[in-house]
Design a protein around this motif. Sequence first.
Motif, PDB file in Angstrom:
ATOM      1  N   GLY A 220      13.975  35.619  37.360  1.00 39.34           N
ATOM      2  CA  GLY A 220      13.894  35.409  38.794  1.00 39.34           C
ATOM      3  C   GLY A 220      15.303  35.312  39.353  1.00 39.34           C
ATOM      4  O   GLY A 220      16.172  36.141  39.056  1.00 39.34           O
ATOM      5  N   LEU A 221      15.559  34.292  40.144  1.00 37.86           N
ATOM      6  CA  LEU A 221      16.875  34.088  40.737  1.00 37.86           C
ATOM      7  C   LEU A 221      17.704  33.064  39.973  1.00 37.86           C
ATOM      8  O   LEU A 221      18.715  32.569  40.466  1.00 37.86           O
ATOM      9  CB  LEU A 221      16.716  33.654  42.203  1.00 37.86           C
ATOM     10  N   GLY A 222      17.259  32.749  38.758  1.00 42.80           N
ATOM     11  CA  GLY A 222      17.989  31.794  37.937  1.00 42.80           C
ATOM     12  C   GLY A 222      18.145  32.274  36.517  1.00 42.80           C
ATOM     13  O   GLY A 222      18.123  33.478  36.240  1.00 42.80           O
ATOM     14  N   LEU A 223      18.318  31.321  35.613  1.00 40.97           N
ATOM     15  CA  LEU A 223      18.436  31.594  34.182  1.00 40.97           C
ATOM     16  C   LEU A 223      17.346  30.833  33.440  1.00 40.97           C
ATOM     17  O   LEU A 223      16.992  29.712  33.820  1.00 40.97           O
ATOM     18  CB  LEU A 223      19.786  31.124  33.645  1.00 40.97           C
ATOM     19  N   ARG A 224      16.878  31.430  32.356  1.00 43.47           N
ATOM     20  CA  ARG A 224      15.942  30.718  31.490  1.00 43.47           C
ATOM     21  C   ARG A 224      16.491  30.697  30.067  1.00 43.47           C
ATOM     22  O   ARG A 224      16.897  31.726  29.529  1.00 43.47           O
ATOM     23  CB  ARG A 224      14.553  31.359  31.510  1.00 43.47           C
ATOM     24  N   LEU A 225      16.496  29.521  29.462  1.00 46.26           N
ATOM     25  CA  LEU A 225      16.889  29.325  28.073  1.00 46.26           C
ATOM     26  C   LEU A 225      15.625  29.058  27.268  1.00 46.26           C
ATOM     27  O   LEU A 225      14.733  28.317  27.728  1.00 46.26           O
ATOM     28  CB  LEU A 225      17.822  28.128  27.921  1.00 46.26           C
ATOM     29  N   THR A 226      15.521  29.651  26.076  1.00 50.07           N
ATOM     30  CA  THR A 226      14.366  29.418  25.224  1.00 50.07           C
ATOM     31  C   THR A 226      14.822  29.094  23.805  1.00 50.07           C
ATOM     32  O   THR A 226      15.901  29.524  23.379  1.00 50.07           O
ATOM     33  CB  THR A 226      13.440  30.646  25.178  1.00 50.07           C
ATOM     34  N   PRO A 227      14.007  28.352  23.065  1.00 51.38           N
ATOM     35  CA  PRO A 227      14.376  28.043  21.675  1.00 51.38           C
ATOM     36  C   PRO A 227      14.615  29.279  20.828  1.00 51.38           C
ATOM     37  O   PRO A 227      15.562  29.327  20.038  1.00 51.38           O
ATOM     38  CB  PRO A 227      13.172  27.235  21.177  1.00 51.38           C
ATOM     39  N   ALA A 228      13.773  30.297  20.969  1.00 51.68           N
ATOM     40  CA  ALA A 228      13.906  31.484  20.128  1.00 51.68           C
ATOM     41  C   ALA A 228      15.164  32.274  20.455  1.00 51.68           C
ATOM     42  O   ALA A 228      15.850  32.765  19.560  1.00 51.68           O
ATOM     43  CB  ALA A 228      12.674  32.381  20.282  1.00 51.68           C
ATOM     44  N   HIS A 229      15.496  32.411  21.713  1.00 54.78           N
ATOM     45  CA  HIS A 229      16.633  33.236  22.125  1.00 54.78           C
ATOM     46  C   HIS A 229      17.960  32.491  22.054  1.00 54.78           C
ATOM     47  O   HIS A 229      18.982  33.050  21.655  1.00 54.78           O
ATOM     48  CB  HIS A 229      16.418  33.751  23.552  1.00 54.78           C
ATOM     49  N   ASP A 230      17.945  31.199  22.415  1.00 58.50           N
ATOM     50  CA  ASP A 230      19.192  30.454  22.570  1.00 58.50           C
ATOM     51  C   ASP A 230      19.400  29.339  21.547  1.00 58.50           C
ATOM     52  O   ASP A 230      20.489  28.770  21.484  1.00 58.50           O
ATOM     53  CB  ASP A 230      19.255  29.847  23.975  1.00 58.50           C
ATOM     54  N   GLY A 231      18.370  29.042  20.754  1.00 61.24           N
ATOM     55  CA  GLY A 231      18.497  27.958  19.796  1.00 61.24           C
ATOM     56  C   GLY A 231      18.606  26.595  20.454  1.00 61.24           C
ATOM     57  O   GLY A 231      19.139  25.643  19.879  1.00 61.24           O
ATOM     58  N   THR A 232      18.111  26.474  21.678  1.00 68.98           N
ATOM     59  CA  THR A 232      18.144  25.228  22.438  1.00 68.98           C
ATOM     60  C   THR A 232      16.728  24.869  22.870  1.00 68.98           C
ATOM     61  O   THR A 232      15.789  25.629  22.646  1.00 68.98           O
ATOM     62  CB  THR A 232      19.004  25.383  23.709  1.00 68.98           C
ATOM     63  N   ASP A 233      16.596  23.726  23.524  1.00 67.99           N
ATOM     64  CA  ASP A 233      15.345  23.448  24.205  1.00 67.99           C
ATOM     65  C   ASP A 233      15.169  24.478  25.322  1.00 67.99           C
ATOM     66  O   ASP A 233      16.116  25.183  25.698  1.00 67.99           O
ATOM     67  CB  ASP A 233      15.357  22.039  24.799  1.00 67.99           C
ATOM     68  N   GLY A 234      13.973  24.555  25.863  1.00 60.40           N
ATOM     69  CA  GLY A 234      13.703  25.498  26.931  1.00 60.40           C
ATOM     70  C   GLY A 234      14.057  24.919  28.295  1.00 60.40           C
ATOM     71  O   GLY A 234      13.701  23.774  28.595  1.00 60.40           O
ATOM     72  N   PHE A 235      14.744  25.711  29.116  1.00 61.41           N
ATOM     73  CA  PHE A 235      15.146  25.270  30.457  1.00 61.41           C
ATOM     74  C   PHE A 235      15.070  26.433  31.436  1.00 61.41           C
ATOM     75  O   PHE A 235      15.218  27.594  31.062  1.00 61.41           O
ATOM     76  CB  PHE A 235      16.605  24.777  30.461  1.00 61.41           C
ATOM     77  N   PHE A 236      14.898  26.062  32.703  1.00 59.41           N
ATOM     78  CA  PHE A 236      15.151  26.982  33.807  1.00 59.41           C
ATOM     79  C   PHE A 236      16.183  26.315  34.700  1.00 59.41           C
ATOM     80  O   PHE A 236      16.094  25.114  34.983  1.00 59.41           O
ATOM     81  CB  PHE A 236      13.893  27.275  34.623  1.00 59.41           C
ATOM     82  N   VAL A 237      17.193  27.086  35.152  1.00 62.56           N
ATOM     83  CA  VAL A 237      18.215  26.540  36.049  1.00 62.56           C
ATOM     84  C   VAL A 237      18.544  27.573  37.113  1.00 62.56           C
ATOM     85  O   VAL A 237      18.653  28.770  36.829  1.00 62.56           O
ATOM     86  CB  VAL A 237      19.487  26.123  35.265  1.00 62.56           C
ATOM     87  N   ALA A 238      18.683  27.096  38.339  1.00 63.65           N
ATOM     88  CA  ALA A 238      19.090  27.944  39.443  1.00 63.65           C
ATOM     89  C   ALA A 238      20.083  27.192  40.316  1.00 63.65           C
ATOM     90  O   ALA A 238      19.982  25.967  40.482  1.00 63.65           O
ATOM     91  CB  ALA A 238      17.888  28.369  40.284  1.00 63.65           C
TER      92      ALA A 238
END
Length: 391
Positions: free
Chosen positions: A367-385
């Motif tokens: 969308g108009l932000g970023l999404r972090l996921t465990p599988a892709h980033d090795g982190t908890d999942g987040f959305f930030v805008a």
Amino acid sequence: MTPPARTQAAIELLDRIVAAAAEGGAAADTLIGRYFADRRYAGSKDRRAVRELVYRAVRRCGERPAGGRAAMLAVAGEDVGLAATFDGSAHGPEPIGADESAAEVGLAPVWLTELLRASGIDEGELPALVDRAPLDLRVNRLRAEPAEIATRLEGAEAVAGLPDALRLPAGTDVAALSGLVEVQDAGSQAVTLATLACPGERVVDLCAGGGGKTLALAAMMAGEGTVLACDTDRGRLQRLPPRAERAGVTIVETRLLNPNREMEMLPEWRGAADVVLVDAPCSGTGTWRRNPEARWRLTPERLERLVALQAHLLEVAAELVRPGGALVHVVCSLLDGEGRGQVATFLAAHPGWTAERPSVGFGRAHGLGLRLTPAHDGTDGFFVARLKRPC
């Protein structure tokens, strides 16, 4: 404790965790701590083994199970050695009945899995949502340097893209480093960078809780400026001042707000903040690695209330941002209704505001932000805008 006794202890704990999930009771970690506080005879190896069994069962059961025995049977169905501990011995569980049903194995309740898929989480990423998480630290640069701390912790590794982050094996004891480090997921550290908070600025952390992101903001600002940490939960907010003192942070002020009447306590901050961070209460679908029983607590009705609360908090935050300032919306959720959808709704209702996609070294455009996921980033999942108010 014998292996059967460990299995029985895990079943008893799972009974408590299942009941707490249904009734909105204490978290699994709290219940496990209470259980062993009353059983001093259990040694550290026993406690560790029981805890592993408990979380193994929680991670395997997508739907909330009927009880602890059904949850443990789901694991035993895949583990012959564990099934053998159902032997009817003095402190062990009764033998498994021929017609006895185990809890259903799965990722999450069906309705939640469908929402995740509808939000663009593909099948290959789903299993990582309930993997065990590592231990991430943020080194407090007001009092220490990452290289120095790394030498004191066996197995510490730098996290690429985050100069203050270290990753350690789960379970590492870091109590002796209080004030020098904060336990904080790498994803949480990354999304805080989206604020671009600078020394000398006036920053509001509107949903500060215990202050993890507040302290990170103060470090980003090199101890110069003001961070106003707000929350409606007195107990959580009261944990922040002692943490700030240990961390050598002197620029944080705390303010308790009344739910739905937040602006009454913030009159002098109206239109005055350079940045407002809204780390909003959310479903926590991005944190199942750390709190897997949270899948059993969420209901469609609770999710609807959370989405409404997030929208309200964005409205409050918008009143605080100065012309040309920024509002940063963060949720530890992977559901579009709490992230991508919230931002689209906000911008539609606020002409002139624009989205400025953050660059934090993690995540993918969503969308108009970023999404972090465990599988892709090795982190908890987040959305930030990051949303900019017009000048």
